[in-house]
Design an enzyme around this catalytic site. Sequence first.
Site, PDB file in Angstrom:
ATOM      1  N   ARG A 277      43.849  50.074  47.131  1.00 24.63           N
ATOM      2  CA  ARG A 277      42.427  50.026  47.476  1.00 24.63           C
ATOM      3  C   ARG A 277      42.230  49.872  48.985  1.00 24.63           C
ATOM      4  NH1 ARG A 277      40.548  45.397  43.596  1.00 24.63           N
ATOM      5  NH2 ARG A 277      42.560  44.716  44.345  1.00 24.63           N
TER       6      ARG A 277
ATOM      7  N   ASN B 100      39.902  48.963  41.095  1.00 23.89           N
ATOM      8  CA  ASN B 100      40.908  49.051  40.045  1.00 23.89           C
ATOM      9  C   ASN B 100      40.185  49.228  38.717  1.00 23.89           C
ATOM     10  OD1 ASN B 100      43.129  48.714  41.692  1.00 23.89           O
ATOM     11  ND2 ASN B 100      43.320  46.523  41.315  1.00 23.89           N
TER      12      ASN B 100
END
Length: 102
Positions: free
Chosen positions: A30, A48
Amino acid sequence: MGNSLSSTVKMADKRIAYKVDGEVQGVCFRDFTQQQAKKLGVKGFVQNASDGTVKGEAQGSESVLTEFVQHLNKGPRAARVTGVEQSDIEARQGERGFSVKY
């Protein structure tokens, strides 16, 4: 003159939804995605997913999004990307920057 040009560029923006498969959680994926987006000027988000993938949305010019997706296919060094799915969705107005959702 500059204003009409920037509004034309914004109207040309495209938005995609993406999902990255592979070993992509717990490897700073990320943060990596956010860094690439900021370098390219892409707006959107990454998060996620409960199925072990990383997903999000990205908006920018078609050429910038193509480059962004190439980065998603590589990922950070610790990741092993097995595939990236993407689909066109409606562009959004007024979004600022690129965020990581937790």
